[in-house]
Design a protein around this motif. Sequence first.
Motif, short mmCIF file in Angstrom:
data_model
loop_
_atom_site.label_atom_id
_atom_site.label_comp_id
_atom_site.label_asym_id
_atom_site.label_seq_id
_atom_site.Cartn_x
_atom_site.Cartn_y
_atom_site.Cartn_z
N GLY A 68 -9.29 5.87 9.47
CA GLY A 68 -7.77 5.25 9.86
C GLY A 68 -7.38 5.56 11.34
O GLY A 68 -6.98 4.58 12.12
N ARG A 75 -3.39 5.33 5.02
CA ARG A 75 -4.72 5.10 4.60
C ARG A 75 -5.32 6.29 3.49
O ARG A 75 -5.90 5.81 2.64
CB ARG A 75 -5.65 4.77 5.61
CG ARG A 75 -6.92 4.10 5.17
CD ARG A 75 -8.09 3.91 6.34
NE ARG A 75 -7.37 3.16 7.20
CZ ARG A 75 -8.04 1.97 7.17
NH1 ARG A 75 -8.61 1.28 6.40
NH2 ARG A 75 -7.49 0.80 8.20
N HIS A 121 -14.72 -3.51 7.09
CA HIS A 121 -14.31 -2.88 5.89
C HIS A 121 -15.07 -3.71 4.90
O HIS A 121 -15.45 -3.10 3.70
CB HIS A 121 -12.71 -2.94 5.69
CG HIS A 121 -12.11 -2.20 4.75
ND1 HIS A 121 -10.84 -1.59 4.79
CD2 HIS A 121 -12.80 -1.94 3.29
CE1 HIS A 121 -10.69 -1.08 3.62
NE2 HIS A 121 -11.69 -1.09 2.67
N GLU A 172 -5.65 -4.16 3.49
CA GLU A 172 -5.65 -3.08 4.24
C GLU A 172 -5.38 -2.83 5.65
O GLU A 172 -4.70 -2.42 6.43
CB GLU A 172 -6.63 -2.00 3.73
CG GLU A 172 -6.68 -1.65 2.57
CD GLU A 172 -7.85 -0.33 1.87
OE1 GLU A 172 -7.88 0.50 2.86
OE2 GLU A 172 -8.34 -0.63 0.88
N GLU A 173 -6.18 -3.68 6.09
CA GLU A 173 -6.56 -3.85 7.56
C GLU A 173 -5.11 -4.60 8.29
O GLU A 173 -4.66 -4.33 9.33
CB GLU A 173 -7.79 -4.45 8.21
CG GLU A 173 -8.94 -3.80 7.64
CD GLU A 173 -8.93 -2.28 7.77
OE1 GLU A 173 -8.21 -1.76 8.80
OE2 GLU A 173 -9.34 -1.72 6.68
N ASN A 185 -10.86 8.75 4.77
CA ASN A 185 -10.13 7.61 5.12
C ASN A 185 -9.18 7.88 6.24
O ASN A 185 -8.83 7.07 6.85
CB ASN A 185 -9.61 7.07 3.88
CG ASN A 185 -10.39 6.30 2.77
OD1 ASN A 185 -10.68 4.99 3.25
ND2 ASN A 185 -11.06 6.74 2.02
N SER A 207 -7.14 2.42 13.91
CA SER A 207 -5.94 2.16 14.51
C SER A 207 -6.25 2.27 16.02
O SER A 207 -5.51 1.44 16.80
CB SER A 207 -4.91 3.24 14.05
OG SER A 207 -5.08 4.43 14.17
N LEU A 233 0.87 -1.26 0.05
CA LEU A 233 0.02 -0.11 0.08
C LEU A 233 0.71 1.39 0.08
O LEU A 233 0.16 2.25 -0.24
CB LEU A 233 -0.92 -0.03 1.15
CG LEU A 233 -2.07 -1.25 0.92
CD1 LEU A 233 -2.71 -1.27 2.40
CD2 LEU A 233 -2.92 -0.83 0.03
N VAL A 280 -1.86 -1.95 6.93
CA VAL A 280 -1.93 -0.48 7.57
C VAL A 280 -2.04 -0.62 8.89
O VAL A 280 -1.90 0.43 9.57
CB VAL A 280 -2.78 0.20 6.70
CG1 VAL A 280 -2.87 1.54 7.29
CG2 VAL A 280 -2.54 0.08 5.26
N SER A 334 -0.34 5.64 10.41
CA SER A 334 -1.36 4.50 9.99
C SER A 334 -2.48 5.31 9.10
O SER A 334 -2.94 5.08 8.06
CB SER A 334 -2.00 3.66 10.99
OG SER A 334 -3.13 2.92 10.61
N TYR A 348 -3.30 6.51 0.04
CA TYR A 348 -3.61 5.70 -1.24
C TYR A 348 -5.10 5.85 -1.33
O TYR A 348 -5.37 5.11 -2.68
CB TYR A 348 -3.10 4.34 -0.94
CG TYR A 348 -3.73 3.68 0.15
CD1 TYR A 348 -5.05 2.97 0.29
CD2 TYR A 348 -3.15 3.35 1.19
CE1 TYR A 348 -5.75 2.40 1.13
CE2 TYR A 348 -3.68 2.61 2.43
CZ TYR A 348 -4.98 2.07 2.54
OH TYR A 348 -5.60 1.43 3.38
N HIS A 349 -6.00 6.63 -1.11
CA HIS A 349 -7.34 6.83 -1.68
C HIS A 349 -7.19 8.33 -2.57
O HIS A 349 -8.18 8.69 -2.79
CB HIS A 349 -8.38 6.82 -0.51
CG HIS A 349 -8.59 5.50 0.01
ND1 HIS A 349 -7.81 5.02 0.91
CD2 HIS A 349 -9.20 4.69 -0.64
CE1 HIS A 349 -8.43 3.57 1.17
NE2 HIS A 349 -9.36 3.34 0.24
#
Length: 278
Positions: free
Chosen positions: A236, A217, A256, A187-188, A232, A240, A48, A191, A213, A220-221
Amino acid sequence: MRSAREVRSALPPTVGVGHSGAVTVELDRPATRRMLGTETLLVLGLSLGQSAVYATVSIVAKLTADGPLSKQTASLNTSVSPRPWLDLTYQLLGIAFALLPVLLAVHLLARDPGDPARTLGLDARRPGQDLARGAGLAALIGLPGLALFWAAAQLGVNATLVPAALPELWWTVPVLILAAVQNSVLEEVIVVGYLVTRLRQLGWRLGGVVATSALLRGSYHLYQGFGAFVGNVVMGVVFSLFYLRTRRVMPLVVAHTLLDVFAFVGYALLPREWFDWL
């Protein structure tokens, strides 16, 4: 004169035999901070972190293109071949290979004491609790997230989002569900579970761990626009903090997955005019 086999059997476990005689081999070298830091960068670079770089380039390209950001499109789950069977093959291969960084991260965590699945909370010890918590997190994130996406669309700070652009075939919905699961696990685990674990081992403070973290997240969006980035990042932070409190990544995967299934499958099956606000 003893044979080579007898020489080897007489040596202690940390000593081997080379062409020029006995050589010492470290079988149990502890991981240093530098090794853990390099490992973390490599895992992110193969997964990611790489996506974050491409997303940053994508948003720069959109901002410097002709026309406003709101008139441009960000498409997910797109077709890659006009031949249905070949398209399905590519989709399944993409999903499978995207999960390899997850297996790598779990493999690397296996060097630490304990079972890596238990370390991450990625096991089936508490299925009912994980499902309930995951559904609660999905509701907590999903409803405000829809409002944020609507506001971003009104402000013109998001690209037009197309969550699913696959042809209407018998395998479309199953593939979209698999894609949702793949996104969630990737992702989970990377990240949140892996990254938070490694940063804490590196001695990072709690605030820095959560911020890193969450910002990763969001980054990358970025290809979807700035509304998606902010939404996001907030997600995140929540995820986290939840992980740091519970040490379980499975509820995050559930949450998610539910969010992505609703977005992908809903967009594919419901009337398209319902999503004009995206």
